[in-house]
Design a protein around this motif. Structure first.
Motif, PDB file in Angstrom:
ATOM      1  N   ASN A 207       0.850  -1.348   0.126  1.00 38.77           N
ATOM      2  CA  ASN A 207       0.015   0.014   0.235  1.00 38.77           C
ATOM      3  C   ASN A 207       0.772   1.249  -0.056  1.00 38.77           C
ATOM      4  N   TYR A 208       1.821   1.254  -0.717  1.00 38.90           N
ATOM      5  CA  TYR A 208       2.778   2.369  -1.055  1.00 38.90           C
ATOM      6  C   TYR A 208       3.210   3.182   0.270  1.00 38.90           C
ATOM      7  N   PRO A 209       4.236   2.443   0.755  1.00 34.88           N
ATOM      8  CA  PRO A 209       5.095   3.314   2.060  1.00 34.88           C
ATOM      9  C   PRO A 209       5.313   4.491   1.740  1.00 34.88           C
ATOM     10  N   ASP A 210       5.779   5.163   2.584  1.00 33.93           N
ATOM     11  CA  ASP A 210       6.336   6.619   2.425  1.00 33.93           C
ATOM     12  C   ASP A 210       7.672   6.480   1.807  1.00 33.93           C
ATOM     13  N   GLU A 211       7.785   7.190   0.809  1.00 34.79           N
ATOM     14  CA  GLU A 211       9.003   7.214   0.125  1.00 34.79           C
ATOM     15  C   GLU A 211      10.296   7.762   0.858  1.00 34.79           C
ATOM     16  N   GLN A 212      10.085   8.784   1.502  1.00 34.85           N
ATOM     17  CA  GLN A 212      11.264   9.173   2.477  1.00 34.85           C
ATOM     18  C   GLN A 212      11.685   8.030   3.183  1.00 34.85           C
ATOM     19  N   THR A 213      10.854   7.296   3.851  1.00 33.83           N
ATOM     20  CA  THR A 213      11.269   6.301   4.771  1.00 33.83           C
ATOM     21  C   THR A 213      11.946   5.077   3.860  1.00 33.83           C
ATOM     22  N   ILE A 214      11.442   4.792   2.773  1.00 36.05           N
ATOM     23  CA  ILE A 214      12.052   3.606   2.071  1.00 36.05           C
ATOM     24  C   ILE A 214      13.534   4.051   1.729  1.00 36.05           C
ATOM     25  N   ALA A 215      13.372   5.568   1.020  1.00 33.79           N
ATOM     26  CA  ALA A 215      15.076   6.081   0.742  1.00 33.79           C
ATOM     27  C   ALA A 215      15.687   5.877   1.859  1.00 33.79           C
ATOM     28  N   ARG A 216      15.387   6.203   3.028  1.00 35.59           N
ATOM     29  CA  ARG A 216      16.188   6.583   4.543  1.00 35.59           C
ATOM     30  C   ARG A 216      16.845   4.738   4.749  1.00 35.59           C
ATOM     31  N   HIS A 217      15.844   3.925   4.540  1.00 44.55           N
ATOM     32  CA  HIS A 217      16.109   2.548   5.067  1.00 44.55           C
ATOM     33  C   HIS A 217      16.918   1.735   3.954  1.00 44.55           C
ATOM     34  N   PHE A 218      16.888   2.371   2.827  1.00 41.26           N
ATOM     35  CA  PHE A 218      17.890   1.748   1.532  1.00 41.26           C
ATOM     36  C   PHE A 218      19.148   2.417   1.995  1.00 41.26           C
ATOM     37  N   GLN A 219      19.320   3.625   2.231  1.00 45.52           N
ATOM     38  CA  GLN A 219      20.389   4.308   2.410  1.00 45.52           C
ATOM     39  C   GLN A 219      21.349   3.646   3.605  1.00 45.52           C
ATOM     40  N   LEU A 220      20.472   3.045   4.817  1.00 46.94           N
ATOM     41  CA  LEU A 220      20.986   2.359   5.830  1.00 46.94           C
ATOM     42  C   LEU A 220      21.597   1.113   5.517  1.00 46.94           C
ATOM     43  N   LEU A 221      20.943   0.511   4.705  1.00 45.80           N
ATOM     44  CA  LEU A 221      21.183  -0.846   4.231  1.00 45.80           C
ATOM     45  C   LEU A 221      22.715  -0.646   3.608  1.00 45.80           C
ATOM     46  N   GLN A 222      23.007   0.417   2.661  1.00 48.84           N
ATOM     47  CA  GLN A 222      23.933   0.474   1.904  1.00 48.84           C
ATOM     48  C   GLN A 222      25.329   0.946   2.965  1.00 48.84           C
ATOM     49  N   LEU A 223      25.076   1.890   3.879  1.00 50.21           N
ATOM     50  CA  LEU A 223      25.589   2.271   4.784  1.00 50.21           C
ATOM     51  C   LEU A 223      26.548   0.952   5.676  1.00 50.21           C
ATOM     52  N   CYS A 224      25.594   0.456   6.186  1.00 53.94           N
ATOM     53  CA  CYS A 224      25.915  -0.792   6.846  1.00 53.94           C
ATOM     54  C   CYS A 224      26.793  -1.787   5.934  1.00 53.94           C
ATOM     55  N   ASP A 225      26.353  -2.037   5.013  1.00 56.79           N
ATOM     56  CA  ASP A 225      27.011  -2.942   4.107  1.00 56.79           C
ATOM     57  C   ASP A 225      28.480  -2.116   3.937  1.00 56.79           C
ATOM     58  N   ASP A 226      28.765  -0.921   3.661  1.00 57.27           N
ATOM     59  CA  ASP A 226      30.112  -0.370   3.725  1.00 57.27           C
ATOM     60  C   ASP A 226      30.712  -0.501   5.000  1.00 57.27           C
ATOM     61  N   ILE A 227      30.118  -0.316   6.119  1.00 60.58           N
ATOM     62  CA  ILE A 227      30.927  -0.441   7.569  1.00 60.58           C
ATOM     63  C   ILE A 227      31.302  -1.783   7.442  1.00 60.58           C
ATOM     64  N   SER A 228      30.287  -2.877   7.201  1.00 58.00           N
ATOM     65  CA  SER A 228      30.933  -4.093   7.621  1.00 58.00           C
ATOM     66  C   SER A 228      32.016  -4.488   6.343  1.00 58.00           C
ATOM     67  N   LEU A 229      31.938  -4.025   5.260  1.00 58.44           N
ATOM     68  CA  LEU A 229      33.142  -4.059   4.258  1.00 58.44           C
ATOM     69  C   LEU A 229      34.348  -3.724   4.795  1.00 58.44           C
ATOM     70  N   TYR A 230      34.154  -2.374   5.300  1.00 62.00           N
ATOM     71  CA  TYR A 230      35.366  -1.944   5.872  1.00 62.00           C
ATOM     72  C   TYR A 230      36.092  -2.549   7.006  1.00 62.00           C
ATOM     73  N   VAL A 231      35.571  -3.194   7.596  1.00 57.41           N
ATOM     74  CA  VAL A 231      36.054  -4.098   8.850  1.00 57.41           C
ATOM     75  C   VAL A 231      36.527  -5.407   8.213  1.00 57.41           C
ATOM     76  N   CYS A 232      35.855  -5.843   7.196  1.00 58.10           N
ATOM     77  CA  CYS A 232      36.173  -7.264   6.319  1.00 58.10           C
ATOM     78  C   CYS A 232      37.506  -7.248   5.722  1.00 58.10           C
ATOM     79  N   MET A 233      37.760  -5.904   4.926  1.00 56.02           N
ATOM     80  CA  MET A 233      38.719  -5.706   4.027  1.00 56.02           C
ATOM     81  C   MET A 233      39.813  -5.053   4.549  1.00 56.02           C
ATOM     82  N   ASN A 234      40.003  -4.705   5.720  1.00 53.06           N
ATOM     83  CA  ASN A 234      41.047  -3.849   6.175  1.00 53.06           C
ATOM     84  C   ASN A 234      41.722  -4.562   7.670  1.00 53.06           C
ATOM     85  N   PRO A 235      42.772  -4.866   7.834  1.00 52.72           N
ATOM     86  CA  PRO A 235      43.508  -5.242   8.668  1.00 52.72           C
ATOM     87  C   PRO A 235      43.066  -4.507  10.159  1.00 52.72           C
TER      88      PRO A 235
END
Length: 251
Positions: A141-169
């Motif tokens: 039923n079409y959730p709020d687009e601002q909320t969707i955009a924020r949650h997508f941004q958080l997913l990608q940010l958490c992906d980056d944070i984890s990659l940082y830990v995985c890829m650096n000694p």
């Protein structure tokens, strides 16, 4: 698989372990970062499951003869990935439509640029996922687009944070970091850029601050000896190597 090379071994992290670490990180974020509490749990599920497509591929690591290292998520052949990407989002959709929508947006983002240079299979995958996103929005039923955009941004940010830990000694200096992260993360939250730095062997500082307080998450991986890979191959060497756990405190 996420691969980091040391002198004696390849540090190998499955994408599923990386994603679960991402979700552990997100659980420490201040509540206001999620905007709408209604979909917070679905957002966390999307972060946890955003790389479940790799579970089958990572079960059998394979060797890249050209680079003389195990194949990683960076150089793994495209066509098998596309098949598993779709299966992974299908499986997530069985758990949560909202989480599947976010994961679909994540995978589609890999292919949205340089459309003219994309293979036919990549373009077909991209179009299927855009259609999936519209279908899921309608079902929700079409959730709020601002909320969707924020949650997508958080997913990608958490992906980056984890990659940082995985890829650096652990404890690496800024000058010796993987080049992807020296100037901060590519992911933005409402235009705001974030960066990370190891300040000890077990502590990472994120700026700007995301957490309500110090927050600890545990990453699981394997240190697979190069000598053993030469003896029995990468798959067997990986299977017989024990799991290690790294506790990372974000300050």
């Amino acid at each position: 698989m996420i691969i980091r090379e040391s002198e004696e071994a390849f540090v190998m992290t499955t994408q599923d372990d990386h994603a679960h670490f991402s979700e552990e990180v997100a659980r420490g974020f201040r509540e206001e970062w999620f905007l709408d509490g209604k979909y917070k749990d679905d957002c966390l599920l999307a972060i946890q499951e955003h790389d479940r497509s790799w579970i089958r591929l990572d079960a059998m690591p394979i060797w890249n003869d050209r680079s003389n290292v195990p194949f990683s998520f960076i150089d793994y052949p495209v066509l098998p990935k596309l098949v598993l990407y779709q299966i992974g989002v299908d499986e997530t959709e069985e758990m949560s439509r909202y989480a599947a929508m976010l994961c679909s947006m994540h995978y589609a983002s890999f292919f949205q640029s340089d459309q003219d240079s994309r293979q036919e299979a990549e373009l077909a995958f991209y179009q299927r996922e855009l259609a999936r996103q519209e279908r899921l929005k309608e079902k929700l039923n079409y959730p709020d687009e601002q909320t969707i955009a924020r949650h997508f941004q958080l997913l990608q940010l958490c992906d980056d944070i984890s990659l940082y830990v995985c890829m650096n000694p652990e404890g690496v200096s800024k000058e010796e970091e993987h080049p992807w992260f020296r100037e901060g993360f590519s992911s933005l939250v409402d235009g705001q850029k974030f960066s990370a730095a190891w300040i000890s062997d077990h502590e990472v500082r994120l700026t700007p601050q995301l957490f309500a307080q110090e927050w600890t998450a545990v990453l699981r991986n394997k240190h697979v000896p190069k000598k053993r890979i030469k003896e029995v191959g990468v798959h067997e060497a990986y299977q017989e190597s024990g799991w290690t756990e790294l506790k990372v405190t974000f300050v």
